[in-house]
Design a protein around this motif. Structure first.
Motif, PDB file in Angstrom:
ATOM      1  N   LEU A 105     123.460  34.880   7.348  1.00 56.45           N
ATOM      2  CA  LEU A 105     124.257  36.104   7.412  1.00 56.45           C
ATOM      3  C   LEU A 105     124.431  36.539   8.872  1.00 56.45           C
ATOM      4  O   LEU A 105     125.518  36.980   9.272  1.00 56.45           O
ATOM      5  N   PHE A 106     123.382  36.380   9.666  1.00 50.58           N
ATOM      6  CA  PHE A 106     123.473  36.741  11.087  1.00 50.58           C
ATOM      7  C   PHE A 106     124.551  35.902  11.777  1.00 50.58           C
ATOM      8  O   PHE A 106     125.380  36.432  12.534  1.00 50.58           O
ATOM      9  N   VAL A 107     124.567  34.602  11.481  1.00 54.90           N
ATOM     10  CA  VAL A 107     125.565  33.713  12.090  1.00 54.90           C
ATOM     11  C   VAL A 107     126.975  34.155  11.688  1.00 54.90           C
ATOM     12  O   VAL A 107     127.885  34.249  12.522  1.00 54.90           O
ATOM     13  N   GLU A 108     127.151  34.455  10.399  1.00 53.65           N
ATOM     14  CA  GLU A 108     128.468  34.896   9.899  1.00 53.65           C
ATOM     15  C   GLU A 108     128.898  36.213  10.572  1.00 53.65           C
ATOM     16  O   GLU A 108     130.046  36.377  10.955  1.00 53.65           O
ATOM     17  N   LEU A 109     127.938  37.129  10.715  1.00 50.91           N
ATOM     18  CA  LEU A 109     128.258  38.433  11.304  1.00 50.91           C
ATOM     19  C   LEU A 109     128.638  38.262  12.774  1.00 50.91           C
ATOM     20  O   LEU A 109     129.605  38.866  13.251  1.00 50.91           O
TER      21      LEU A 109
END
Ligand code: KG4
Ligand code: ZN
Length: 396
Positions: A105-109
């Motif tokens: 999720l961090f990468v996507e954000l």
């Protein structure tokens, strides 16, 4: 209930089970709520081979899909904005800390933030329970990250209150998807039937709840799913059983089987579906062959037993507590037979039945946005630093 207008835009996030949902809702000062954008990604196909929802698989799916679902929602609302300035190193490190357990999720954000800036929103509503805890945490931590990044407050929403509020909203005529709170009379009784819950909740005044009864073992939706599996039907089983039962009923013959109505005459408002499930297992084992015909007849008799039990107990609770309105919520409320039987029983008593639009019966973020808007008007905000997910969060 009278809703006092409060103009604001809420971004709502739902990740309690196997649906990733994001909705952008605007409340107007005339007491209406307009869905500006809504997106839902269902993990059903991912979990179907296992015949149920795997919490850690659900968590990963939410982590990967939440940002794309949010983009879809914001794009539909015309609310995507271009990035103006890059996130500082310190800011990025802090987001990474919040999303420590959701690295995907961090990468996507991060990639979202290279292209987009803060949308025009005033608050974030997020489901913080009940549900699958690893799945809930994804939504909660995402809300915490966005709250910090965009400096907006968080409204935590109880998923079951979302299921209560959805049927209480009346869609307004017109081209936009706009709702207004039904002028429902109290006391109000809610029958909540989903994959994880079967509850009778009494509300004597808006947003105040008393638990009258609940299941002692399996939830109604869980019973549908398990019996469907025994019949060799795909997950989720509720809609499948309902489809077969409707076909069988339309055949004009009598139902061949009768199954017990659990706890029907006990003097309480609790439910139990585990015994019925065992009866079904024995019945299916006793059949020479599981043909299309026996499958249909079994689905019919099973649905009759569950619906009869739910309707009978709800009507008795409504009588005993003088309910003026009954609200039917949760995924099983999509069941047509339940809707018609409950309506007949309540019409005979002069009690109003409110049901959600069929497409918004199962999990979605519209119901979280609507419940969040009511909670925000109530001032029910959370401290993002301490907000956490609670798998067994209760309404009361
Ligand atoms: O509320 P929901 O989407 O998720 C939870 O919060 O659990 O409910 C999902 C449940 C599943 O058990 C599914 O089989 C059941 O709702 N369901 C139905 C029907 N549509 C969905 N059960 C009976 N008849 C239906 N038509
Ligand atoms: Zn639900």
């Amino acid at each position: 209930m009278r809703y006092l207008g409060h103009i604001m835009k809420i971004l709502a996030i739902e990740t309690s089970c196997d649906e990733t949902g994001v909705t952008l809702l605007e409340s107007h000062d005339d007491g209406t709520f307009e869905v500006l954008g809504n997106a839902l990604y269902s993990q059903v196909a991912v979990h179907a081979p296992y015949g149920g929802v795997y919490p850690n698989l659900a968590k990963r799916e939410h982590s990967v899909n939440l940002v794309p679902v949010m983009i879809e929602c914001l794009a539909a609302a015309g609310a995507l904005t271009p990035a103006t300035e890059p996130v500082s190193e310190g800011g990025s490190a802090s987001l990474k800390g919040i999303l420590e357990r959701e690295p995907e999720l961090f990468v996507e954000l991060q990639s979202f933030l290279t292209q987009h800036g803060k949308p025009q929103i005033d608050a974030i509503a997020v489901t913080h329970g009940p549900g699958l805890e690893p799945a809930l945490w994804v939504g909660v931590n995402f809300a915490r990250a966005l709250s910090q990044l965009w400096n907006v407050p968080i409204v935590p929403v109880n998923h079951m209150e979302g299921h209560i509020v959805m049927p209480m909203m009346q869609r307004q005529p017109g081209e936009t998807e706009t709702y207004r709170l039904h002028p429902a009379s109290y006391p109000l009784l809610a029958l909540l039937v989903s994959g994880g819950h079967t509850e009778l909740v009494l509300s004597r005044e808006p947003m105040q709840y008393e638990m009258l009864g609940q299941t002692r073992d399996d939830a109604a939706g869980e019973a549908f799913d398990k019996v469907a599996r025994m019949l060799g039907l795909p997950y989720p089983g509720g809609p499948e059983i309902s489809r077969l039962a409707a076909q069988a009923r339309a055949s004009g013959t009598d139902c061949k089987y009768v199954f017990p109505r659990p706890m029907l005459y006990q003097n309480n408002f609790d439910f139990s579906f585990a015994g019925l499930k065992t009866e079904l297992r024995k019945h299916i084992q006793s059949l020479d062959e599981l043909t299309e015909e026996t499958r249909m007849q079994t689905a019919w008799a099973f649905e009759d037993a569950v619906v009869d039990t739910l309707v009978h107990k709800t009507a008795r609770a409504a009588d005993e507590h003088g309910a003026q309105t009954v609200v039917l919520g949760g995924g099983v409320s999509a069941n047509t037979h339940l809707r018609t039987q409950l309506k007949d029983a309540l019409d005979a008593r002069g009690i109003t039945l409110l049901v959600p639009p069929p497409a918004l019966s199962t999990d979605n973020a519209v119901m979280i946005a609507l419940a969040g808007a009511l909670r925000a008007a109530h001032g029910d905000y959370a401290d993002p630093a301490t907000l956490s997910a609670h798998g067994h969060l209760r309404l009361v």
